[in-house]
Write a protein that holds these residues in place. Structure first.
Motif, mmCIF file in Angstrom:
data_model
loop_
_atom_site.group_PDB
_atom_site.id
_atom_site.type_symbol
_atom_site.label_atom_id
_atom_site.label_comp_id
_atom_site.label_asym_id
_atom_site.label_seq_id
_atom_site.Cartn_x
_atom_site.Cartn_y
_atom_site.Cartn_z
ATOM 1 N N UNK A 13 0.836 -1.218 0.000
ATOM 2 C CA UNK A 13 0.000 0.000 0.000
ATOM 3 C C UNK A 13 0.854 1.244 0.000
ATOM 4 N N UNK A 14 1.935 1.207 0.804
ATOM 5 C CA UNK A 14 2.822 2.387 0.839
ATOM 6 C C UNK A 14 3.597 2.561 -0.468
ATOM 7 N N UNK A 15 3.902 1.458 -1.144
ATOM 8 C CA UNK A 15 4.685 1.527 -2.393
ATOM 9 C C UNK A 15 3.807 1.745 -3.629
ATOM 10 N N UNK A 16 2.502 1.756 -3.433
ATOM 11 C CA UNK A 16 1.595 1.986 -4.560
ATOM 12 C C UNK A 16 1.771 3.419 -5.099
ATOM 13 N N UNK A 17 1.946 3.580 -6.442
ATOM 14 C CA UNK A 17 2.098 4.951 -7.008
ATOM 15 C C UNK A 17 0.905 5.845 -6.716
ATOM 16 N N UNK A 18 -0.261 5.264 -6.493
ATOM 17 C CA UNK A 18 -1.458 6.066 -6.231
ATOM 18 C C UNK A 18 -1.696 6.272 -4.729
#
Length: 477
Positions: A13-18
């Motif tokens: 979730x933290x590494x998601x671009x969005x």
């Protein structure tokens, strides 16, 4: 913390671009509080965030501690490779720098010197060309001064070329060189061509910046052109053959006729040469010598107006009619002589006219031949300008069209002049007819210098009827 140990932190979730921090905080607050509670408890989500941060920091510390040796080894290898690349690059740069310095020394310096020499050579060539053009203009100017002296008779020396020689080789006193006007006109046209060719690359480029050329043009060429033009126009305006009592047995009359013809031919050729040539002209056959045509048209107009005024006065005073009709017939004979001379005179070579190039097929050769022969004499352009087939016919018809109102005016005034005209109808008819028929022949002086033309042998009864009708129609009303 081991890499294979599970973690409650959602790294994906933290590494998601969005990933949106605001949305994450909002969901965290709603997860730890009741949405209907008025006071919100922010300490619990804050503690959750701080705990997560501490957990991530601990994880990063463990990973870096465990992988310190591979990271240092990788960094050392990268640094060594960079140093090797830098060393090789410096050697190549040094080689390129030495090559450029050698190239600059061997090529660039020489090119700069060669370019300076080229500029100097171009300037020298331009100076030489300008000097040659100035010298040519000055030579033409000196030539023009000598020719003007021949025209004005101020040269002070009499040569065989200017005076002429008799059969024994002795100078003929008082013999005029009629072709001096033509030579002066050709020189003026050559100077005019030099003055107009001032574009880059042309012969006269830069002449307009030379003071002596401006002085030459303003103080010699332009006044000389005006003088030559005025003399030629004056010669045409004064042309007369009918007043010369010439015949086959009169040596003096033949000489006078020959001199009158020579003066006229010289004046015609001079005005033809001085006529401006349009820059858009593509063929010599398209050239219309405006200066010559305007002068010849002025000669015809003057003859018609003078004849009209004289005949109008004589119709008011019939005793002077015979003398006036003789003058009219003589004036028409002069026009007939002018037509004969122009019909036997071919257009001279003009320095400014374009030269026809060779044709590529027989069709174009025939077109060019017909184009040239359509103006094989200097009479045809004048006939085209006047829209007539004969100068004497044009004279009589123009005179008749202007005479009818004058006769009507005399009759309207009444008095002795009107009664005299009506009482001498038969005499007027006979005298006017004889005047037209007598004037529609070459004068005796011209018959020994010009070929007989077809127009002379034509039927002039129609022109006689037109002239008689211009008077009789008014008398019959």
């Amino acid at each position: 913390m081991a890499e294979d140990e599970p973690s409650y932190i959602d790294y994906e979730a933290f590494l998601d671009p969005d990933f949106s921090p605001a949305s994450f905080a909002n969901s965290l607050v709603l997860a730890t509080n009741n949405a209907t509670d008025t006071p919100l408890d922010l300490s619990t989500p804050l503690s959750r965030v701080l705990f997560d941060l501490q957990e991530i920091d601990t994880h990063i510390h463990n990973v870096t501690t465990k992988s310190a040796l591979p990271l240092l080894t990788h960094t050392r290898d990268q640094t060594a490779a960079a140093e090797r690349i830098l060393k090789e690059t410096e050697q190549q740069i040094s080689s390129v720098t030495k090559g450029y310095e050698r190239l600059e020394q061997e090529v660039l310096r020489k090119w700069e010197n060669a370019d300076e020499a080229r500029v100097a050579a171009e300037n020298s060539l331009a100076t030489v060309r300008l000097a040659r053009a100035v010298a040519r203009c000055l030579a033409l100017g000196r030539q023009l001064e000598g020719q003007l002296a021949e025209v004005t008779g101020r040269n002070g020396t009499a040569t065989a070329a200017t005076q002429g020689l008799d059969n024994a080789g002795s100078p003929i006193p008082g013999r005029e060189d009629y072709r001096a006007l033509e030579r002066a006109a050709s020189t003026i046209v050559n100077l005019r061509r030099m003055f107009s060719a001032t574009a880059a690359g042309e012969e006269g480029y830069g002449l307009d910046r030379v003071r002596v050329i401006r002085t030459l043009r303003g103080e010699l060429v332009i006044p000389a052109e005006n003088m030559i033009k005025a003399r030629a126009q004056q010669t045409i305006n004064r042309f007369s053959m009918s007043s010369i009592a010439a015949g086959s047995h009169s040596q003096a009359g033949y000489r006078q006729a020959r001199d009158a013809r020579a003066r006229l031919v010289s004046a015609v050729i001079t005005l033809y040469i001085l006529s401006p040539v349009p820059k858009s002209l593509s063929s010599p056959a398209e050239f219309n010598p405006e200066l010559l045509l305007s002068t010849l048209q002025g000669y015809m107009h003057t003859a018609i107006v003078t004849s009209l005024n004289s005949l109008s006065r004589s119709l008011s005073m019939l005793p002077s009619l015979e003398r006036t009709l003789n003058e009219l017939s003589g004036r028409c004979q002069d026009i007939f002589a002018l037509e004969a001379i122009l019909s036997n005179l071919r257009p001279p070579a003009h320095p400014l006219l374009p030269v026809l190039g060779p044709s590529t097929n027989n069709g174009s050769m025939q077109d060019r031949a017909s184009e040239i022969t359509s103006k094989n004499n200097l009479l045809q352009p004048l006939l085209n300008a006047l829209d007539t087939s004969s100068l004497p016919s044009y004279f009589w018809r123009s005179l008749a069209s202007s005479l009818a109102p004058r006769v009507q005016e005399i009759l309207n005034r009444g008095g002795v002049s009107a009664r005299t005209l009506r009482s001498n109808r038969d005499r007027l008819k006979r005298d006017i007819r004889e005047c037209v028929l007598r004037g529609s022949h070459l004068p005796a002086a011209t018959s020994v210098t010009e070929k007989r033309t077809g127009a002379e042998a034509g039927n002039w009864e129609r022109e006689a009827a037109v002239m008689v009708g211009s008077v009789m129609n008014a008398l019959d009303r």
